[in-house]
Motif scaffolding. Structure first.
Motif, short mmCIF file in Angstrom:
data_model
loop_
_atom_site.label_atom_id
_atom_site.label_comp_id
_atom_site.label_asym_id
_atom_site.label_seq_id
_atom_site.Cartn_x
_atom_site.Cartn_y
_atom_site.Cartn_z
N TYR A 6 76.29 45.94 47.26
CA TYR A 6 77.56 45.89 48.00
C TYR A 6 77.68 47.10 48.94
N THR A 9 75.58 46.58 51.93
CA THR A 9 76.23 45.62 52.82
C THR A 9 77.31 46.31 53.64
N LEU A 10 78.09 47.16 52.99
CA LEU A 10 79.16 47.87 53.71
C LEU A 10 78.58 48.83 54.74
N ASP A 12 75.89 48.52 56.39
CA ASP A 12 75.45 47.73 57.54
C ASP A 12 76.60 47.39 58.48
N GLN A 13 77.83 47.44 57.99
CA GLN A 13 79.01 47.11 58.79
C GLN A 13 79.64 48.33 59.45
N VAL A 14 79.20 49.52 59.10
CA VAL A 14 79.77 50.75 59.66
C VAL A 14 79.22 50.93 61.08
N PRO A 15 80.10 51.18 62.04
CA PRO A 15 79.62 51.42 63.41
C PRO A 15 78.73 52.66 63.47
N GLU A 16 77.74 52.62 64.33
CA GLU A 16 76.80 53.72 64.47
C GLU A 16 77.53 55.05 64.72
#
Length: 73
Positions: A6, A9-10, A12-16
């Motif tokens: 999890y 997965t999170l 991967d969703q964080v902006p660079e």
């Protein structure tokens, strides 16, 4: 899904632009817990006892002055 999966997965969703904050946070979390060994616990108890009994020496001043006094002995 495990907590590890999890978390990945999170991430991967964080902006660079904000990922560096997550990196710093994670680095802080991987520092191992430092549990004092028996020798350290004994030294802590000794100092606590000295403080309670008013024994030992107390130094107030700068670190530079303290180090100079150590070199004099």
């Amino acid at each position: 899904m495990s907590n590890r999966d999890y978390a990945k997965t999170l991430i991967d969703q964080v902006p660079e632009s904000k990922l560096l904050y997550a990196v710093y946070f994670l680095q802080g979390m991987i520092v191992p817990d430092e549990t004092p060994n028996a020798e350290t616990l004994e030294a802590i108890a000794e100092v606590d006892n000295m403080i309670e009994m008013g024994a030992g020496q107390h130094f107030s001043g700068s670190t530079e002055d303290f180090l100079a006094s150590l070199l004099e002995d």
